[in-house]
Design an enzyme around this catalytic site. Structure first.
Site, PDB file in Angstrom:
ATOM      1  N   GLU D  60       0.836  -1.204   0.000  1.00  0.00           N
ATOM      2  CA  GLU D  60       0.000   0.000   0.000  1.00  0.00           C
ATOM      3  C   GLU D  60       0.867   1.249   0.000  1.00  0.00           C
ATOM      4  O   GLU D  60       0.510   2.252  -0.618  1.00  0.00           O
ATOM      5  CB  GLU D  60      -0.937  -0.011   1.206  1.00  0.00           C
ATOM      6  CG  GLU D  60      -2.045  -1.056   1.133  1.00  0.00           C
ATOM      7  CD  GLU D  60      -1.571  -2.473   1.381  1.00  0.00           C
ATOM      8  OE1 GLU D  60      -0.434  -2.647   1.884  1.00  0.00           O
ATOM      9  OE2 GLU D  60      -2.315  -3.428   1.078  1.00  0.00           O
ATOM     10  N   HIS D 129     -11.092  -6.575   8.484  1.00  0.00           N
ATOM     11  CA  HIS D 129     -11.840  -6.368   7.242  1.00  0.00           C
ATOM     12  C   HIS D 129     -13.131  -5.639   7.573  1.00  0.00           C
ATOM     13  O   HIS D 129     -14.159  -5.865   6.942  1.00  0.00           O
ATOM     14  CB  HIS D 129     -12.152  -7.707   6.545  1.00  0.00           C
ATOM     15  CG  HIS D 129     -10.937  -8.486   6.139  1.00  0.00           C
ATOM     16  ND1 HIS D 129     -10.240  -9.273   7.011  1.00  0.00           N
ATOM     17  CD2 HIS D 129     -10.293  -8.584   4.943  1.00  0.00           C
ATOM     18  CE1 HIS D 129      -9.213  -9.834   6.383  1.00  0.00           C
ATOM     19  NE2 HIS D 129      -9.226  -9.439   5.129  1.00  0.00           N
TER      20      HIS D 129
HETATM   21  C1  LIG Z   1      -1.378  -5.078   4.163  1.00  0.00           C
HETATM   22  C2  LIG Z   1      -2.348  -5.947   3.447  1.00  0.00           C
HETATM   23  N1  LIG Z   1      -2.727  -5.640   2.201  1.00  0.00           N
HETATM   24  C3  LIG Z   1      -3.616  -6.385   1.537  1.00  0.00           C
HETATM   25  C4  LIG Z   1      -4.167  -7.504   2.106  1.00  0.00           C
HETATM   26  C5  LIG Z   1      -5.183  -8.353   1.355  1.00  0.00           C
HETATM   27  N2  LIG Z   1      -4.591  -9.649   1.012  1.00  0.00           N
HETATM   28  C6  LIG Z   1      -4.795 -10.730   1.778  1.00  0.00           C
HETATM   29  S1  LIG Z   1      -3.924 -12.049   1.259  1.00  0.00           S
HETATM   30  C7  LIG Z   1      -3.269 -11.193  -0.039  1.00  0.00           C
HETATM   31  C8  LIG Z   1      -2.311 -11.859  -0.972  1.00  0.00           C
HETATM   32  C9  LIG Z   1      -1.148 -12.459  -0.251  1.00  0.00           C
HETATM   33  O1  LIG Z   1      -0.309 -13.125  -1.148  1.00  0.00           O
HETATM   34  P1  LIG Z   1       0.965 -13.929  -0.648  1.00  0.00           P
HETATM   35  O2  LIG Z   1       1.766 -13.050   0.259  1.00  0.00           O
HETATM   36  O3  LIG Z   1       1.653 -14.461  -1.831  1.00  0.00           O
HETATM   37  O4  LIG Z   1       0.392 -15.103   0.257  1.00  0.00           O
HETATM   38  P2  LIG Z   1      -0.513 -16.331  -0.180  1.00  0.00           P
HETATM   39  O5  LIG Z   1      -1.933 -15.902   0.007  1.00  0.00           O
HETATM   40  O6  LIG Z   1      -0.209 -16.636  -1.601  1.00  0.00           O
HETATM   41  O7  LIG Z   1      -0.162 -17.418   0.743  1.00  0.00           O
HETATM   42  C10 LIG Z   1      -3.749  -9.883  -0.046  1.00  0.00           C
HETATM   43  C11 LIG Z   1      -3.409  -8.873  -1.057  1.00  0.00           C
HETATM   44  C12 LIG Z   1      -3.765  -7.790   3.425  1.00  0.00           C
HETATM   45  N3  LIG Z   1      -4.254  -8.852   4.084  1.00  0.00           N
HETATM   46  N4  LIG Z   1      -2.859  -7.022   4.059  1.00  0.00           N
END
Ligand SMILES: Cc1ncc(C[n+]2csc(CCOP(=O)(O)OP(=O)(O)O)c2C)c(N)n1
Ligand SMILES: Cc1ncc(C[n+]2csc(CCOP(=O)(O)OP(=O)(O)O)c2C)c(N)n1
Ligand SMILES: [Mg+2]
Ligand SMILES: [Mg+2]
Lengths: 377, 325, 377, 325
Positions: D60, D129
């Site tokens: 962000e 959320h």
């Molecule tokens: C600071 C923040 N930004 C956005 C989100 C929304 N979000 C939740 S999971 C995710 C993707 C995470 O991807 P990754 O780090 O590759 O983990 P994976 O889900 O693939 O295990 C996002 C964008 C969040 N939880 N926290």
């Protein structure tokens, strides 16, 4: 960025020479990195991987039935998670992302409590305050699942660093997805760990996706492991669907950390076989064909083939295991579903160690309100 | 008793806490050899060494994130943020993690720490060395927020903060770091959190202030007295949870309320105080409560003495409020 | 961490083979990287470096005299700053840290306006709202100096990326200290630039210190340039006290960016010869002997030796230059000091494009108050 | 006119703005192919391509920092923060940079952008959320903060926000993303910022609400009417700068004030509204102003419907306030 380009990164990733792999396609183990597990250990871990997968299945079903609100699972990533957790020593600690319930259960969290968390009931370790899959288990030396991406990374470093200051032999392992490498926290965590030689193991589950965003949108670096260069932290890539290889590299990282040689960044190359969570519909952005190469590399199937070859786990045992897990899950889910919600007044506990005046007032208001158990409406 | 200024008193508190409990760790940018840009941690590096007085990389998010991990382990981190204006890179860790750890873990974990940081204007610091950001922390459930105005309180409240089971934001009014002097007992003592002090009694109007502005409020009260208006001045000391009883008791006596703070007016802490008084003593109010605060602009450099709610702005508010019918 | 270790890092840094250097100790230029400056160009740049240094001197004096509140200078870092700014093409933009007034003046900012900023007077481009050395100069395509470390890095990337989206040939160069590589912004800026191939040049002035914190406390990586690996961004190290070398590597980075080859991270190795700012007392944490090796490498002295060797700039010209600058500075300072403060009502302008009701009210309050020019007190 | 829900209306506004002005760029996590986790940007990627509808790395701070640079260049970025709970890693860029750019550069630069982000609870989102973080932005001088409650306003105010010269935080009440439906004109139109709407007239008490809680306020007002109490309900729409005239006019009519918001009570926006009303209409108030808000705890999961200031909590506040003497 076409999906062809994306696929090719993956093909490349898994054929790269620098990826540690132990369990070959023919079921043989590469002696150079073989962690030397006993038959009992392999069976134990396999059983646990099956449990993890069946729990995942069941939770997705419960969510589809509207009985729980949400689940975020580990389908396809079980070896990366369970192998690395298994490599920990008793005194070590785990700082999770949100997909590692398999690690929590392996380290001693009760299945009952985990399922209570899925229902957010009165027995939920976090008292129904967080979403499903957001729990804690201090007894298992397992941290607190939080939603904001990456925050646990820096915390794991602080924890390990504290242990080092206090001269305790203890390593902190932290999980995160490859998407989290873009977060502030990855940068801060790796940098502090490097500077202070905090005994930390960074386990990056590179599962190809951050929700709908593919890896090549996350970074222009060739690999995630090499991000360690920026911090003086050695990086290693491992076939994350190879239980043996994951155990081997994690053990090595723990040994290094424990010996005062500092942190390690492990990139476990795996694949998210399901949606991001039950809220996600991956067909909107991911061609199903992308899953094909990974079906072959399914971490459970690979171990199963190995066990078959060794003759350590019969089909009857497999059936029995699945039946037992099914039954157990039925019972645990039933109990959790029957457990009442946390009490109204519990909403105000634990904000502070004790209730300040304003929370006492707010609690009194709720308890005098129309929804309080004592209200005669 | 020794005469100390606030820098010395805070330094003394840190030294006492670190001697007593080896879990206490000081960390931040330039806190080590140089003893902090305001010299608040002076000498600690020499006494406790670089494992417990830690110069960190330049990252507030890293400082607080790592401090959370230390706290989970059982240490008592006392991170310093060099200027409160630079606390925002750590805001996610503070709001999402520090504040919520106890609650979200059902009480299994806490992230107890004391975040020290200088606040406030009047030192020719312009935009980014002058702000007073309490509102953004008071709004967040789970944090305690403290802002002493004098050496005695600073030492006693820092020791109380370190002993407190909850995370504390410890705001140090840098404009009076050296100007505020007073007698400070040797050794350990605490000033309880959540207790305000009535520092001047008066019956016509209640003036609430804290930090550096307390002195402006006192100055204005003094001048008002020369015109026959007796202002009661309350030094909040702990901003949240606030000592509501002292405030309400005073307003019930005076029927009139003025709140002074440096932060911008809109959604500042003053608005909460007005609202609380309306909730609890509305029918005692004989005049509209008044906020004398920083303006709703970024903090200006050349005109800072016009921006700040100094005595020359508080005095007319006192006189007008006391005389309103 | 002893200061011996620290010193050795520096000795190492400057003898490393991977550091680009053009101007040798004997005053010869290494043909491999010689940017091929004309005599006029070298003299021009030397004159500008002298101006920069004399301005620095004067401002420190003014601060000591209590006539200005603060100054943060570039003593010892002039070649890194002026060389890189000189390498920019007309259309390129500069996103500064706080030590680059030399670059601003070179790119066309009026000395008068800069000095007005030091006094925060009514002619200050930022209307007396920010501290000294925090100014803007849009006409010179020079961004806005801000105090929070690193924020300009990500902004430069967004700017360059926007130009790319709009298909303009334009490169954004951003300055920051090595301390800033620990900030969230460095991570975000480099990562976004890598992923989106934003035509950005990252110029890290590694001057050995972040206030009192030495480089080895900033990172465990061997160099700052190699941090680019984490982002797929090529890194290069250059002798930051060598004007020719700085121009050469910056030009190369600009050429690459402009050709669509993406961003470059330049580590300019230099040394902060003074305190961090006029508020700092470096003797508290830095042994004076640490300066010795760097005295020899003074960027002005090096160019002067080169000019002497070439016979391009006589001692008389030097004297004349200094006298002129002195006189000019005296005039400019005198004018700035006499200029009144910004008006009271200007405090409320520019918060928004136009004044909303609450600021109209607050302005009216001030203008009716005891300090308003119209007040009869 | 077409029937639309809020998701469709916002999507429509984005499409119109992007067609009209190629400086408008949408960026964020998952805004591209998948069209956002709430599908608000659905179809934009196909129409405008990945240079203008950009899936970014997961940061962000990177999103907003880069957007500032784009804005300085002259683009009009419309970054999405996936949930407002995740805006804090960008808080430094927003508070220190976006909000202050025009001021600190003496008007030379602006960092005009529209930051869209879903807010609020009631969707079983738990701690991270569900939050509704307006107070932390309203307190910061230089930002505008908007929170529409229905499709018509959402479209018109998003277009107004994109056209506005100042940076805007555009909060989208996700609980009613699909539930709030209504007629929406085709093509371009704007709903002016800084104008509140009286959505139900009444003479006994003024109820101020916004976003998803507006519907709860209306429900409570309906029930109060059944008991003979006529509540006037004001939908703020723009939170800051607030439409002070509409508020004051209403309170002067009713003499009584209730403010409803989801965010925690302490130092929430409600406290500012109470204070403003005290400043401007104190002598018209016949009862203490009341805040019906989220509690001062982190946002709970299972008990979210007890935490939120729903109709069952607003109704007694209306009745009590209207009847207070
Ligand atoms: C600071 C923040 N930004 C956005 C989100 C929304 N979000 C939740 S999971 C995710 C993707 C995470 O991807 P990754 O780090 O590759 O983990 P994976 O889900 O693939 O295990 C996002 C964008 C969040 N939880 N926290
Ligand atoms: C976010 C933030 N944290 C702390 C500071 C205080 N501070 C100002 S300059 C500085 C050191 C910067 O060092 P470096 O990046 O190496 O730049 P240099 O001063 O050496 O040019 C610090 C810590 C700040 N301005 N911003
Ligand atoms: Mg992933
Ligand atoms: Mg430096």
């Amino acid at each position: 960025m076409t999906s062809a380009a994306h696929e090719s990164i993956y093909t490349a990733a898994l054929s790269d020479d620098d990826v540690v792999r132990v369990l070959g396609p023919d079921g043989s183990l590469d002696a150079r990195n073989d962690p030397g597990l006993s038959p009992e250990e392999v069976v134990h871990l396999y059983r646990h991987m099956v449990l993890t997968r069946l729990v995942d299945d069941r939770l997705v079903t419960l969510q589809r039935q509207g009985r729980i609100g949400f689940h975020i699972g580990s389908l396809g990533e079980e070896a990366a998670i369970i192998g690395s957790a298994y490599a920990l020593r008793k005194q070590d600690w785990l700082f999770p992302c949100y997909r590692e319930f398999g690690a929590a259960l392996l380290r001693g969290m009760q299945l009952e409590r985990y399922i209570d968390n899925m229902f957010g009931n009165a027995n939920d370790p976090v008292k129904g305050r967080q979403m499903p899959d957001h729990y804690t288990c201090k007894a298992a030396q397992f941290g607190s699942v939080s939603s904001p991406i990456g925050t646990q990374i820096t915390q794991a470093v602080g924890f390990a660093w504290a242990a080092k200051i206090q001269k305790r032999d203890l390593v902190a392992l932290t999980y995160f997805g490859e998407g989290a490498t873009s977060s502030n926290e990855f940068h801060n965590g790796l940098n502090f760990a490097g500077v202070f030689k905090a005994p930390t193991v960074f386990l990056c589950r590179n599962n190809g996706w951050a929700i709908s965003v593919p890896t090549e949108r996350q970074t222009a670096s060739r690999t995630f492991a090499e991000k360690g260069v920026a911090y003086g932290v050695p990086g290693v890539r491992v076939d994350g669907n190879d239980l043996f290889a994951v155990i081997a590299v994690t053990r090595d990282a723990i040994r290094r950390a424990s010996a005062g040689e500092g942190p390690t960044l492990i990139e476990a190359i795996t694949y998210r076989m399901g949606g991001h969570s039950t809220s996600d519909d991956p067909t909107r952005y991911r061609d199903k064909s992308l899953l094909d190469p990974w079906a072959d590399r399914d971490p459970l199937a690979r171990i199963k083939r190995y066990l078959d070859k060794q003759g350590w786990f019969t089909e009857a045992e497999e059936q029995k295991l699945r039946t037992e897990i099914d039954a157990r899950l039925r019972d645990v889910v039933e109990a959790a579903e029957k457990t009442p919600a946390p009490s109204l007044e519990s909403m105000f506990d634990d904000v502070y160690a004790s209730l300040p005046w304003h929370l006492r007032e707010q609690r009194a208001e709720v308890l005098a309100g129309p929804r309080a158990p004592s209200a005669h409406h | 008793m020794t005469q100390m200024n606030m820098v010395q008193a805070i330094n003394d508190a840190l030294r006492i806490a670190m001697r007593k409990d080896e879990r206490v760790v000081v960390m931040g940018e330039d806190v080590g050899k140089v003893g902090g840009v305001f010299r608040v941690t002076s000498g600690l590096y020499d006494e406790f060494g670089d494992a417990r007085v830690v110069d960190t990389p330049l990252s507030e998010g890293g400082i607080i994130g790592a401090a959370v991990g230390m706290a989970l382990y059982g240490m008592i981190p006392v991170p310093e943020i060099q200027f409160s204006d630079f606390i925002w890179p750590a805001y996610d860790q503070i709001v999402s993690e520090v504040a919520k750890y106890r609650y979200r873990s059902g009480g299994e974990y806490t992230s107890k720490m004391v975040i020290r940081t200088p606040v406030g204007g009047g030192i020719r610091g312009g935009h980014y060395h002058s702000q007073h950001p309490e509102a953004q922390f008071i709004h967040v459930a789970g944090l305690k927020v403290v802002c002493p105005s004098n050496p005695y309180d600073a030492k006693g409240m820092l020791l109380a903060s370190i002993a407190d089971p909850d995370p504390v934001l410890f705001f140090e009014p840098k404009r009076v770091y050296r100007a505020a002097k007073g007698d400070v007992p040797e050794g350990e003592y605490t000033v309880p959190l959540e207790s305000a002090a009535v520092v001047r009694e008066g019956r016509h109007v209640t003036v609430i202030a804290y930090g550096a502005m307390l002195y402006e409020a006192l100055d204005a009260a003094q001048k008002a007295a020369e015109q026959g208006i007796e202002a009661e001045v309350v030094d909040l000391r702990t901003l949240w949870p606030v000592d509501i009883e002292t405030i309400i008791a005073s307003v019930k006596r005076t029927g009139r309320l003025i709140i002074v703070h440096e932060a911008p007016k809109t959604c500042g802490f003053g608005s909460e105080l007005v609202s609380l008084v309306c909730e609890k003593a509305f029918y005692h109010l004989e005049a509209p409560p008044v906020r004398v605060t920083g303006y709703d602009t970024p903090f200006p450099y050349t005109l800072e003495m016009e921006y700040l709610p100094l005595s020359h702005r508080i005095l007319p508010a006192i006189l007008d409020t006391a005389r309103a019918v």
